[in-house]
Design a protein around this motif. Structure first.
Motif, PDB file in Angstrom:
ATOM      1  N   MET A 260       0.820  -1.208   0.000  1.00 56.23           N
ATOM      2  CA  MET A 260       0.000   0.000   0.000  1.00 56.23           C
ATOM      3  C   MET A 260       0.855   1.260   0.000  1.00 56.23           C
ATOM      4  N   GLU A 261       2.056   1.214   0.563  1.00 58.36           N
ATOM      5  CA  GLU A 261       2.870   2.430   0.619  1.00 58.36           C
ATOM      6  C   GLU A 261       3.195   2.947  -0.782  1.00 58.36           C
ATOM      7  N   GLY A 262       3.488   2.045  -1.699  1.00 59.75           N
ATOM      8  CA  GLY A 262       3.760   2.452  -3.076  1.00 59.75           C
ATOM      9  C   GLY A 262       2.535   3.074  -3.736  1.00 59.75           C
ATOM     10  N   ILE A 263       1.386   2.466  -3.517  1.00 67.87           N
ATOM     11  CA  ILE A 263       0.140   3.021  -4.055  1.00 67.87           C
ATOM     12  C   ILE A 263      -0.140   4.378  -3.431  1.00 67.87           C
ATOM     13  N   THR A 264       0.123   4.494  -2.145  1.00 68.03           N
ATOM     14  CA  THR A 264      -0.072   5.771  -1.455  1.00 68.03           C
ATOM     15  C   THR A 264       0.835   6.847  -2.037  1.00 68.03           C
ATOM     16  N   TRP A 265       2.104   6.499  -2.248  1.00 66.69           N
ATOM     17  CA  TRP A 265       3.038   7.468  -2.818  1.00 66.69           C
ATOM     18  C   TRP A 265       2.534   7.941  -4.182  1.00 66.69           C
ATOM     19  N   LEU A 266       2.167   6.994  -5.040  1.00 61.82           N
ATOM     20  CA  LEU A 266       1.692   7.347  -6.385  1.00 61.82           C
ATOM     21  C   LEU A 266       0.407   8.174  -6.329  1.00 61.82           C
ATOM     22  N   THR A 267      -0.517   7.771  -5.462  1.00 61.83           N
ATOM     23  CA  THR A 267      -1.779   8.503  -5.333  1.00 61.83           C
ATOM     24  C   THR A 267      -1.540   9.922  -4.817  1.00 61.83           C
ATOM     25  N   HIS A 268      -0.693  10.038  -3.802  1.00 57.95           N
ATOM     26  CA  HIS A 268      -0.407  11.349  -3.228  1.00 57.95           C
ATOM     27  C   HIS A 268       0.271  12.247  -4.270  1.00 57.95           C
ATOM     28  N   ARG A 269       1.248  11.691  -4.981  1.00 58.81           N
ATOM     29  CA  ARG A 269       2.014  12.488  -5.941  1.00 58.81           C
ATOM     30  C   ARG A 269       1.193  12.887  -7.169  1.00 58.81           C
TER      31      ARG A 269
ATOM     32  N   ALA B  17     -12.108  -9.199  -1.029  1.00 64.29           N
ATOM     33  CA  ALA B  17     -12.301  -8.782   0.369  1.00 64.29           C
ATOM     34  C   ALA B  17     -10.956  -8.441   1.010  1.00 64.29           C
ATOM     35  N   ALA B  18      -9.925  -9.214   0.690  1.00 64.51           N
ATOM     36  CA  ALA B  18      -8.597  -8.948   1.246  1.00 64.51           C
ATOM     37  C   ALA B  18      -8.077  -7.579   0.812  1.00 64.51           C
ATOM     38  N   ILE B  19      -8.339  -7.212  -0.431  1.00 63.50           N
ATOM     39  CA  ILE B  19      -7.952  -5.875  -0.892  1.00 63.50           C
ATOM     40  C   ILE B  19      -8.677  -4.814  -0.061  1.00 63.50           C
ATOM     41  N   GLY B  20      -9.967  -5.013   0.157  1.00 64.46           N
ATOM     42  CA  GLY B  20     -10.740  -4.072   0.967  1.00 64.46           C
ATOM     43  C   GLY B  20     -10.211  -3.969   2.387  1.00 64.46           C
ATOM     44  N   PHE B  21      -9.879  -5.124   2.990  1.00 63.65           N
ATOM     45  CA  PHE B  21      -9.324  -5.096   4.347  1.00 63.65           C
ATOM     46  C   PHE B  21      -7.950  -4.421   4.359  1.00 63.65           C
ATOM     47  N   GLY B  22      -7.159  -4.645   3.312  1.00 63.57           N
ATOM     48  CA  GLY B  22      -5.850  -3.990   3.215  1.00 63.57           C
ATOM     49  C   GLY B  22      -5.982  -2.482   3.153  1.00 63.57           C
ATOM     50  N   ILE B  23      -6.927  -1.998   2.342  1.00 55.85           N
ATOM     51  CA  ILE B  23      -7.161  -0.555   2.261  1.00 55.85           C
ATOM     52  C   ILE B  23      -7.610  -0.025   3.625  1.00 55.85           C
ATOM     53  N   ALA B  24      -8.490  -0.756   4.295  1.00 52.16           N
ATOM     54  CA  ALA B  24      -8.992  -0.318   5.607  1.00 52.16           C
ATOM     55  C   ALA B  24      -7.870  -0.280   6.650  1.00 52.16           C
ATOM     56  N   LEU B  25      -7.020  -1.302   6.660  1.00 53.89           N
ATOM     57  CA  LEU B  25      -5.918  -1.321   7.626  1.00 53.89           C
ATOM     58  C   LEU B  25      -4.923  -0.199   7.346  1.00 53.89           C
ATOM     59  N   TYR B  26      -4.673   0.054   6.073  1.00 54.19           N
ATOM     60  CA  TYR B  26      -3.787   1.170   5.750  1.00 54.19           C
ATOM     61  C   TYR B  26      -4.439   2.491   6.158  1.00 54.19           C
ATOM     62  N   GLY B  27      -5.763   2.586   6.004  1.00 51.51           N
ATOM     63  CA  GLY B  27      -6.484   3.774   6.449  1.00 51.51           C
ATOM     64  C   GLY B  27      -6.335   3.991   7.942  1.00 51.51           C
ATOM     65  N   LEU B  28      -6.388   2.915   8.709  1.00 50.69           N
ATOM     66  CA  LEU B  28      -6.175   3.014  10.155  1.00 50.69           C
ATOM     67  C   LEU B  28      -4.749   3.476  10.449  1.00 50.69           C
ATOM     68  N   ALA B  29      -3.770   2.891   9.746  1.00 52.75           N
ATOM     69  CA  ALA B  29      -2.378   3.317   9.928  1.00 52.75           C
ATOM     70  C   ALA B  29      -2.222   4.789   9.560  1.00 52.75           C
ATOM     71  N   TYR B  30      -2.872   5.199   8.478  1.00 46.24           N
ATOM     72  CA  TYR B  30      -2.825   6.596   8.053  1.00 46.24           C
ATOM     73  C   TYR B  30      -3.372   7.501   9.153  1.00 46.24           C
ATOM     74  N   PHE B  31      -4.516   7.140   9.709  1.00 47.89           N
ATOM     75  CA  PHE B  31      -5.118   7.945  10.767  1.00 47.89           C
ATOM     76  C   PHE B  31      -4.146   8.089  11.940  1.00 47.89           C
TER      77      PHE B  31
END
Length: 144
Positions: A1-10, A62-76
């Motif tokens: 998710m960190e790579g996706i986050t970097w790309l999305t943010h940039r 579902a695993a993708i959804g849980f991954g996004i949610a867990l990264y969202g928690l880490a982000y928060f």
């Protein structure tokens, strides 16, 4: 998710959705920022992946959804609580990792427009930020 986050943010937040992200770099003084809309932008696909993946027994979705949610928690926790201290929980940490991600994010925020920038990630930061924080800690220890 960190790579996706970097790309999305940039390329998204500092790209075509800058109008939502801009008030995060140029605060308006409001408790709620337009930037907070990204919570929904990421929460809705997460929820849909979890719900539809579980209903249809497509567990990788579902695993993708849980991954996004867990990264969202880490982000928060990391971005809202530790870095920006929107909640006053970890305000006096001397932990090198916490000081490093805070410094990297500060360097990200020194750029006020969408075209310039650095340090678009959240959990992993470049070596130069680690080196700066360690150098600062060493110089503080030498003065003591």
């Amino acid at each position: 998710m960190e790579g996706i986050t970097w790309l999305t943010h940039r390329f998204v937040m500092h790209g075509f959705l800058w109008y939502l992200h801009e008030d995060h770099h140029k605060p308006t003084g409001h408790k709620i920022e337009k930037n907070d809309a990204f919570f929904l932008i990421f929460a809705i696909p997460s929820w849909l992946c979890i719900m539809l993946g579980l209903q249809n027994k497509i567990y990788w979705v579902a695993a993708i959804g849980f991954g996004i949610a867990l990264y969202g928690l880490a982000y928060f926790i990391v971005h809202e609580v530790i870095i920006h201290q929107r909640f006053k929980w970890f305000t006096r940490s001397n932990n090198v990792y916490i000081r490093t991600i805070r410094w990297a994010h500060k360097m990200h925020h020194k750029h006020l427009d969408k075209h310039e920038g650095e340090s678009f990630g959240m959990l992993f930061v470049a070596k130069k930020y680690w080196d700066k924080v360690k150098k600062d800690k060493l110089s503080i220890n030498m003065k003591s």
